[in-house]
Every structure is written in C-alpha cells, then in structure tokens.
Scaffold this motif. Structure first.
Motif, PDB file in Angstrom:
ATOM      1  N   LEU A   1       0.834  -1.205   0.000  1.00  0.00           N
ATOM      2  CA  LEU A   1       0.000   0.000   0.000  1.00  0.00           C
ATOM      3  C   LEU A   1       0.873   1.261   0.000  1.00  0.00           C
ATOM      4  O   LEU A   1       0.561   2.244  -0.684  1.00  0.00           O
ATOM      5  N   GLN A   2       1.961   1.215   0.736  1.00  0.00           N
ATOM      6  CA  GLN A   2       2.864   2.369   0.785  1.00  0.00           C
ATOM      7  C   GLN A   2       3.542   2.598  -0.566  1.00  0.00           C
ATOM      8  O   GLN A   2       3.754   3.757  -0.974  1.00  0.00           O
ATOM      9  N   LYS A   3       3.870   1.520  -1.275  1.00  0.00           N
ATOM     10  CA  LYS A   3       4.471   1.665  -2.609  1.00  0.00           C
ATOM     11  C   LYS A   3       3.502   2.349  -3.561  1.00  0.00           C
ATOM     12  O   LYS A   3       3.881   3.207  -4.362  1.00  0.00           O
ATOM     13  N   TYR A   4       2.226   1.946  -3.512  1.00  0.00           N
ATOM     14  CA  TYR A   4       1.199   2.623  -4.317  1.00  0.00           C
ATOM     15  C   TYR A   4       1.189   4.118  -4.012  1.00  0.00           C
ATOM     16  O   TYR A   4       1.168   4.973  -4.915  1.00  0.00           O
ATOM     17  N   ALA A   5       1.226   4.446  -2.719  1.00  0.00           N
ATOM     18  CA  ALA A   5       1.136   5.846  -2.293  1.00  0.00           C
ATOM     19  C   ALA A   5       2.345   6.647  -2.786  1.00  0.00           C
ATOM     20  O   ALA A   5       2.202   7.810  -3.241  1.00  0.00           O
ATOM     21  N   ASP A   6       3.541   6.058  -2.721  1.00  0.00           N
ATOM     22  CA  ASP A   6       4.748   6.759  -3.164  1.00  0.00           C
ATOM     23  C   ASP A   6       4.683   7.090  -4.652  1.00  0.00           C
ATOM     24  O   ASP A   6       5.060   8.196  -5.071  1.00  0.00           O
ATOM     25  N   ILE A   7       4.206   6.123  -5.449  1.00  0.00           N
ATOM     26  CA  ILE A   7       4.117   6.348  -6.898  1.00  0.00           C
ATOM     27  C   ILE A   7       3.105   7.447  -7.204  1.00  0.00           C
ATOM     28  O   ILE A   7       3.355   8.336  -8.046  1.00  0.00           O
ATOM     29  N   ILE A   8       1.961   7.423  -6.528  1.00  0.00           N
ATOM     30  CA  ILE A   8       0.927   8.444  -6.777  1.00  0.00           C
ATOM     31  C   ILE A   8       1.415   9.810  -6.313  1.00  0.00           C
ATOM     32  O   ILE A   8       1.187  10.830  -6.971  1.00  0.00           O
ATOM     33  N   ARG A   9       2.103   9.858  -5.168  1.00  0.00           N
ATOM     34  CA  ARG A   9       2.619  11.126  -4.633  1.00  0.00           C
ATOM     35  C   ARG A   9       3.649  11.732  -5.584  1.00  0.00           C
ATOM     36  O   ARG A   9       3.725  12.959  -5.727  1.00  0.00           O
ATOM     37  N   ASP A  10       4.437  10.901  -6.248  1.00  0.00           N
ATOM     38  CA  ASP A  10       5.434  11.393  -7.211  1.00  0.00           C
ATOM     39  C   ASP A  10       4.771  12.089  -8.398  1.00  0.00           C
ATOM     40  O   ASP A  10       5.422  12.857  -9.112  1.00  0.00           O
ATOM     41  N   SER A  11       3.507  11.791  -8.636  1.00  0.00           N
ATOM     42  CA  SER A  11       2.772  12.429  -9.734  1.00  0.00           C
ATOM     43  C   SER A  11       1.997  13.655  -9.245  1.00  0.00           C
ATOM     44  O   SER A  11       1.058  14.124  -9.895  1.00  0.00           O
ATOM     45  N   ASN A  12       2.388  14.171  -8.071  1.00  0.00           N
ATOM     46  CA  ASN A  12       1.833  15.413  -7.510  1.00  0.00           C
ATOM     47  C   ASN A  12       0.381  15.296  -7.058  1.00  0.00           C
ATOM     48  O   ASN A  12      -0.411  16.238  -7.220  1.00  0.00           O
ATOM     49  N   TYR A  13       0.023  14.157  -6.528  1.00  0.00           N
ATOM     50  CA  TYR A  13      -1.303  13.991  -5.922  1.00  0.00           C
ATOM     51  C   TYR A  13      -1.142  13.892  -4.403  1.00  0.00           C
ATOM     52  O   TYR A  13      -0.136  13.369  -3.908  1.00  0.00           O
ATOM     53  N   LYS A  14      -2.156  14.385  -3.682  1.00  0.00           N
ATOM     54  CA  LYS A  14      -2.177  14.251  -2.228  1.00  0.00           C
ATOM     55  C   LYS A  14      -2.711  12.857  -1.883  1.00  0.00           C
ATOM     56  O   LYS A  14      -3.828  12.523  -2.275  1.00  0.00           O
ATOM     57  N   VAL A  15      -1.949  12.102  -1.174  1.00  0.00           N
ATOM     58  CA  VAL A  15      -2.363  10.718  -0.919  1.00  0.00           C
ATOM     59  C   VAL A  15      -1.951  10.276   0.477  1.00  0.00           C
ATOM     60  O   VAL A  15      -0.898  10.672   0.980  1.00  0.00           O
ATOM     61  N   SER A  16      -2.831   9.494   1.123  1.00  0.00           N
ATOM     62  CA  SER A  16      -2.564   8.900   2.438  1.00  0.00           C
ATOM     63  C   SER A  16      -2.943   7.428   2.376  1.00  0.00           C
ATOM     64  O   SER A  16      -3.690   6.995   1.488  1.00  0.00           O
ATOM     65  N   THR A  17      -2.452   6.657   3.310  1.00  0.00           N
ATOM     66  CA  THR A  17      -2.797   5.233   3.369  1.00  0.00           C
ATOM     67  C   THR A  17      -3.534   4.938   4.672  1.00  0.00           C
ATOM     68  O   THR A  17      -3.348   5.627   5.679  1.00  0.00           O
ATOM     69  N   HIS A  18      -4.361   3.918   4.602  1.00  0.00           N
ATOM     70  CA  HIS A  18      -5.084   3.509   5.814  1.00  0.00           C
ATOM     71  C   HIS A  18      -5.274   1.997   5.772  1.00  0.00           C
ATOM     72  O   HIS A  18      -5.881   1.470   4.839  1.00  0.00           O
ATOM     73  N   VAL A  19      -4.757   1.304   6.774  1.00  0.00           N
ATOM     74  CA  VAL A  19      -4.904  -0.149   6.896  1.00  0.00           C
ATOM     75  C   VAL A  19      -5.809  -0.437   8.089  1.00  0.00           C
ATOM     76  O   VAL A  19      -5.633   0.142   9.167  1.00  0.00           O
ATOM     77  N   ASP A  20      -6.790  -1.309   7.867  1.00  0.00           N
ATOM     78  CA  ASP A  20      -7.681  -1.706   8.958  1.00  0.00           C
ATOM     79  C   ASP A  20      -7.871  -3.213   8.909  1.00  0.00           C
ATOM     80  O   ASP A  20      -7.324  -3.890   8.022  1.00  0.00           O
ATOM     81  N   PHE A  21      -8.693  -3.749   9.814  1.00  0.00           N
ATOM     82  CA  PHE A  21      -8.737  -5.188   9.998  1.00  0.00           C
ATOM     83  C   PHE A  21     -10.181  -5.674  10.185  1.00  0.00           C
ATOM     84  O   PHE A  21     -11.018  -4.970  10.743  1.00  0.00           O
ATOM     85  N   GLY A  22     -10.462  -6.903   9.705  1.00  0.00           N
ATOM     86  CA  GLY A  22     -11.781  -7.503   9.871  1.00  0.00           C
ATOM     87  C   GLY A  22     -12.429  -7.846   8.546  1.00  0.00           C
ATOM     88  O   GLY A  22     -11.756  -7.987   7.522  1.00  0.00           O
ATOM     89  N   ASP A  23     -13.765  -7.991   8.551  1.00  0.00           N
ATOM     90  CA  ASP A  23     -14.507  -8.248   7.321  1.00  0.00           C
ATOM     91  C   ASP A  23     -14.603  -6.963   6.509  1.00  0.00           C
ATOM     92  O   ASP A  23     -14.978  -5.904   7.043  1.00  0.00           O
ATOM     93  N   VAL A  24     -14.335  -7.062   5.220  1.00  0.00           N
ATOM     94  CA  VAL A  24     -14.325  -5.878   4.370  1.00  0.00           C
ATOM     95  C   VAL A  24     -15.681  -5.184   4.371  1.00  0.00           C
ATOM     96  O   VAL A  24     -15.771  -3.959   4.520  1.00  0.00           O
ATOM     97  N   ASP A  25     -16.765  -5.967   4.212  1.00  0.00           N
ATOM     98  CA  ASP A  25     -18.077  -5.338   4.076  1.00  0.00           C
ATOM     99  C   ASP A  25     -18.538  -4.669   5.364  1.00  0.00           C
ATOM    100  O   ASP A  25     -19.404  -3.789   5.331  1.00  0.00           O
ATOM    101  N   ASP A  26     -17.974  -5.054   6.522  1.00  0.00           N
ATOM    102  CA  ASP A  26     -18.311  -4.391   7.779  1.00  0.00           C
ATOM    103  C   ASP A  26     -17.354  -3.233   8.085  1.00  0.00           C
ATOM    104  O   ASP A  26     -17.772  -2.165   8.553  1.00  0.00           O
ATOM    105  N   THR A  27     -16.068  -3.442   7.835  1.00  0.00           N
ATOM    106  CA  THR A  27     -15.045  -2.473   8.245  1.00  0.00           C
ATOM    107  C   THR A  27     -14.931  -1.293   7.299  1.00  0.00           C
ATOM    108  O   THR A  27     -14.758  -0.145   7.740  1.00  0.00           O
ATOM    109  N   LEU A  28     -15.031  -1.547   5.995  1.00  0.00           N
ATOM    110  CA  LEU A  28     -14.838  -0.475   5.020  1.00  0.00           C
ATOM    111  C   LEU A  28     -15.830   0.682   5.204  1.00  0.00           C
ATOM    112  O   LEU A  28     -15.439   1.855   5.145  1.00  0.00           O
ATOM    113  N   PRO A  29     -17.120   0.438   5.430  1.00  0.00           N
ATOM    114  CA  PRO A  29     -18.041   1.555   5.670  1.00  0.00           C
ATOM    115  C   PRO A  29     -17.666   2.376   6.908  1.00  0.00           C
ATOM    116  O   PRO A  29     -17.842   3.598   6.923  1.00  0.00           O
TER     117      PRO A  29
END
Length: 617
Positions: free
Chosen positions: A544-572
C-alpha cells in the motif's frame, strides 16, 4: 413485480389470424389455475358422492370465470393498471392492507393445493413419501424463476404444453370409463341435494373462479403491444375475450372430465366416499381394467401441479407490489409464498396423516371462494363506471348478470359459513372460545364485505397518482456540482487495482486528497487488529505504501489507511471515519462458490455507506 417481459409481444399484423394468435397466451397462464389439484379434489368428491348432479355447478362456475376474467382483462387494457394497483389508487391505505392480506391467504391456499397435488402425484408415480414430495416442491422456485427470465412467449409455450398433457390424459381416461351421455345430461339441471353438496359446490366455485387469477390476468394482458387509442383498446378487448373463452373452455373440459370420470367409475360402482386423490388413483385400474388409467392420472396430476405453480408465483408478486407498493427479490417472494403453504401441509401430514390431504385440498378451495367477493366486487364497480372506463364500461345487461351471479355466490358462501359455525358451536365441548373469537372475526369479514359492496355508492372516486416501488421522479433542479475533495479507494492488490487508481485520479482536482484503504482479513489480524505482525499484514502495509509513493510522485495528495476484519463491515466504518466524499471500488468476476460463501462485497458496502460509490470493472 419485476416485469422484464412487459409489452414485448408484437400484435400489429395485417393478417387477422396472426393478429388474433398474437393475443393468445395470457388466458392460458390463467387457465392452469382452473385445473389445478384443488379442482381435482372438489371434482372427484362431487362425482363420487353425487354422481353427475353437480355438473351444472362446473358449467356455471366456468361461465362466471369467463365473465369476471374478461372484466379483469378489460380493466387492465383500458386503465393500464392491474386490480391491485387500481385498488391502491382507489381505496385508503388501511383497506388496501386488509385486501392484501386476503389476497395472500388466497394465494397461499392455492399454493397449498399445488404442493399437495405435486406430492401426491410423485407418490403415485414413484412411490415417494408425501413429506419428501412436499419438501421437493420447494425447489420448483428455481424452475419458475428460470421460466420468467426466458420471456413471456416461452412461459406461455411451456404452459400450453403442460395443459395439452392434462387434456390428452383425461380424454383417454373418459374414453376408457365409457360414461353414459344420457345420465350426464341430468347434471345440467341445477340442484343442491344437501349441506355437504353445498360445501363441495362452493369448493368448486372457489377452485374455478380463483381470485388470485383475476389479479394475474389484469396484469398479463399488458404484455401485448397495442395502440393505446380507442381503436387499439377495443381490438385488444375483443381478442383477449376470445383468448379467455378458448382457454377457460379447455379448463371446463378438464374439470368436467374429472367429475364425469369419478361419477362413471366410483359413484356408479357404489364407492360414494372417494374424496382422496390417492384413493381415486388406486381404484382406477381395477374399475377400468387397465394400468394405463392410473398412470395417465398420475402424469396429469404432476403436470397440473407444476403448471399451476407459475400462476401463484406471478400473482404473489403482483398483489404485493400493487397493494403495498413493495417489491422484493422474485426468488424470495416465491420462497415466502411456498413456505406459507408448505408449513400447514407438513403439519397436517405429520399430525393427521396422508389420508387427510384430500380434505385439506377441498378446504383450500373453499377458502378461495370466501375471498372471491373482496376481489370481484370492487372489479364490478370499476368496470361499470363511466368515469373510470369511459366508453369501455360494460353494458347494463352485463352489469345485471354479473351482479346477480356474484350475489348468488356470496349468499351461498354466507349460508355455508353460518351452517359451519352453528354446527361447530353445537358439537364443540367448549363453544365459548368459538363465540368469542371466530364469530367476531366472521362478523368483521361480513361487515367489510358490505363496505366493499356499498362504498362506491357513498363516496366519490378521486384517483391518486401511484408511486412505483422505486418512487416518483422528483422535479429536477440543476445545481453547481461540488468537486470530490476526499476520495477513498478500496484496494486488495489484485490486477484491477491499477484501473481503479487511474479512474479515481480522474475524478478529483489538484486539491483532492486520496486515501488508499486496505482491509486485512487474516485470522491474526481479525483478533490482534493493529498489533498484528503476521506476514500478510506486513506485506500489505508495504504494498500500500508503494502505491502511495508512486501516486505522490505524480503530484497527488495521498494517504494510506490499513484496517482489519470483514471488508463489508469495516470499510463503511473507515469511510465514515475519514469523512470521504466518494468511495471507489473495483469489481471482480467471482465464481458461484465465492459468491455463495463470501457474498458480494460491493453490494453489502453500498448498503452501509451514505456517500456515492464508484465501481470500476
């Protein structure tokens, strides 16, 4: 009800024959309900006990059916609404709710007959226990849903094929039984020998003039493409009447054939108490002297149950959507309808045994007759009204005949209910509970019937605009759209991530902040959450951090967030915590077993968030 086949059948042909044939079909779907296992039970009981005496009831019931079904199709053609929809535009909400409950009871009673008929047929042909047959009836839900998806003409073709099987089987049965046509003619003279004959006669009426089929017919006639001007409506009414007359006369032949078969075999040989379909089947071979008779009987019974199942499915969707403006998934609607019938069938067979299935079939048809007035009386008011139907209202003579017939049916129903209650109270060890519970319910139903009959005479018709299940379109007002300032991307490190990221970047502006989100689903991550140190969690954080570094190099504001559990419950939860304006997800072509055991994440997430969700394929 979902109607993917509505107004899909072309009717505009130069040839009169082609034009007429294009209208043939809806009444055949309706007619299968007139030859279902419930009809078999009432016809066999009538023929074995009273010989040919009650043939006139079948004939009069069929004439009544043609009359009221033509009224139902007329309403659908002229107003563009089925009976349930028109009722919602006409009556108050509380009354429509009661009518819906009555309609559901009628549909459940019909489905009960189909279940018992199929279970009995499978037992007769293959020796299956009836409880197994009842259980197997749950699976025809999937068959019905498949037929609906195939389109209107495919459904009609399959139903006509099943009707042909039933018709041919009974034509052969009649030939083998060699009935006396002179004796048959005596049954054309109206007579009701006793209270038991009245009970069976009302069962025949309920089995023939089935209320749920009125809802179905008023809806199915709208499958035909025809001009909505007066000439087009007039032509459609004419051809649909021809369709109704042909289809229901086929049903008349089948019902009359069953009664005549029972009279010429059982009644004539002194077997007056044959009310059970299984007993009728077992006695055909010795009485007619051939194994072919019971075999054809069993085949026709299974065909009857399967063909009639379709009408209950479609009717259930129509009445729920029409009365309540509620649409649910078709397979779930079908399953609810079937379970409402399977449960009482199971209870009766477990407690009272298979021998009581015949009595249960007859009772189901009597229930249909009792509900008939609540469906037909409003229909008669509407098709007789010039304000509603305009020049297409029914004539004075037709109005008089229709009202007379329904009055006779209602009076017979009232007499039967009264006799039944009196007999029940007199024979009960504790009649007080009947007087305090059942009698008030019967009185309430009677008062509601009176209200249904006289309400249009004391109130003015003010049609309301009907909202569809998804609502009425709002007045569109164009406003300046606000840019998405916080866009979240749900990522799972699959090949589709690349498309999702590029698509998300095109949806923002230079000030937009992007959040790369990943939910870790390992067993350790679910328990330890942020303290998890398993290999997958570490790799996911790094990717996820590698994705963020590449996007940031293209002058976009980007942050990462890692969470845990079932996707359909946690993502919302994460989306709400980050105060996102837009959530971007990628869809995957998951196989059947993945969807079965893990479900579909996107659908579940969409239901739980209150922001737009952009799906990238």
């Amino acid at each position: 009800m979902e109607k993917p086949y509505f107004s899909t059948v072309k009717t505009e042909y130069k040839s009169t024959w082609k034009r007429m044939l294009s209208f043939l079909g809806p009444a055949y779907l309706v007619s299968v309900g007139y030859m279902d296992p419930g009809n078999w039970a009432t016809d066999i009981a009538a023929g074995s006990r009273f010989g040919y005496t009650l043939i006139w009831v079948i004939i009069m019931s069929n004439i009544t059916a043609i009359l009221v079904q033509s009224h139902a199709s007329r309403l659908g053609i002229v107003t563009g609404k089925d009976i349930a929809q028109f009722s919602r535009s006409y009556y108050k909400r509380w009354l429509n709710f009661i009518y819906w409950i009555f309609a559901e009871i009628a549909i459940a009673a019909t489905d009960l007959a189909e279940i018992l008929g199929m279970a009995i047929g499978l037992k007769l042909l293959f020796g299956l226990d009836m409880l197994i047959g009842v259980s197997l009836s749950l699976f025809d839900t999937f068959i019905i849903m498949y037929l609906v998806k195939r389109g209107m003409r495919s459904m009609e073709a399959i139903i006509i094929a099943l009707i042909s099987v039933i018709g041919v089987s009974f034509a052969i049965e009649l030939f083998l039984s060699k009935p006396s046509f002179a004796e048959i003619s005596t049954g054309f003279i109206p007579s009701i020998p006793d209270s038991q004959a009245l009970y069976i006669a009302i069962g025949i009426i309920g089995a023939t003039v089935m209320p749920h089929n009125l809802y179905l017919h008023s809806s199915l006639v709208q499958t035909r493409k025809f001009s909505k001007d007066d000439a087009g409506k007039k032509k459609s009414i004419k051809y649909n009447f021809i369709d109704t007359a042909i289809a229901l006369n086929i049903a008349l032949f089948v019902n009359a054939a069953i009664l005549i078969l029972a009279a010429s075999t059982f009644h004539k040989s002194g077997h007056f108490e044959v009310e059970d379909i299984q007993n009728a089947h077992s006695m055909l071979a010795p009485l007619l002297g051939t194994f072919l008779a019971p075999l054809l009987f069993g085949i026709a019974l299974v065909a009857s149950g399967q063909s009639s199942t379709l009408t209950g499915t479609l009717s259930g969707q129509i009445v729920m959507e029409g009365y309540l403006n509620l649409r649910i998934t078709p397979w779930l609607r079908r399953l609810i309808t079937r379970l409402l019938a399977v449960i009482p069938a199971f209870i009766v067979i477990l407690i009272a045994g298979e021998s009581k299935s015949g009595a249960l079939l007859i009772l189901s048809q009597v229930i249909l007759s009792l509900q008939l007035g609540f469906a037909v009386m409003p229909l008669l008011h509407w098709v007789s009204s010039e304000k509603i139907m305009g020049k297409f209202r029914i004539g004075i003579i037709t109005q008089i005949v229709s009202w007379l017939i329904m009055t006779v049916i209602i009076v017979l129903n009232l007499k039967m209910v009264f006799d039944f209650l009196v007999g029940w109270i007199n024979t009960s060890e504790n009649p007080a509970w009947i007087v305090l519970t059942i009698v008030p319910l019967a009185a309430g139903a009677f008062m509601l019937l009176l209200y249904t009959i006289f309400e249009p005479f004391i109130s003015r018709y003010r049609p309301r605009e009907l909202a569809t299940p998804h609502g009425i379109a709002s007045q569109l007002v164009i406003t300046s759209p606000k840019p998405f300032m916080k866009i979240g991307l749900g990522l799972d490190f699959s090949p589709s991530d690349i498309k999702a990221i590029n698509q998300a970047l095109s949806l923002g502006n230079p000030e937009t902040e992007y959040f790369l989100i990943h939910i870790v689903e390992t067993a350790q991550a679910r328990i330890m959450h942020a303290e998890a140190q398993d290999d997958e969690t570490a790799k996911d954080r790094s990717a996820l951090q590698k994705y963020a570094d590449i996007i940031r190099d293209s002058n976009y504001k980007v942050s990462t967030h890692v969470d845990f559990g079932d996707v359909d419950d946690t993502l919302p939860i994460v989306a709400k915590k980050l105060e996102l304006n837009l959530l971007v997800l990628s869809s995957h072509r998951k196989g059947f077993f993945h969807r079965l055991f893990k479900g579909t994440t996107i659908n579940k997430v969409q239901m739980k968030v209150d922001i737009p969700v952009f799906i990238v394929k």
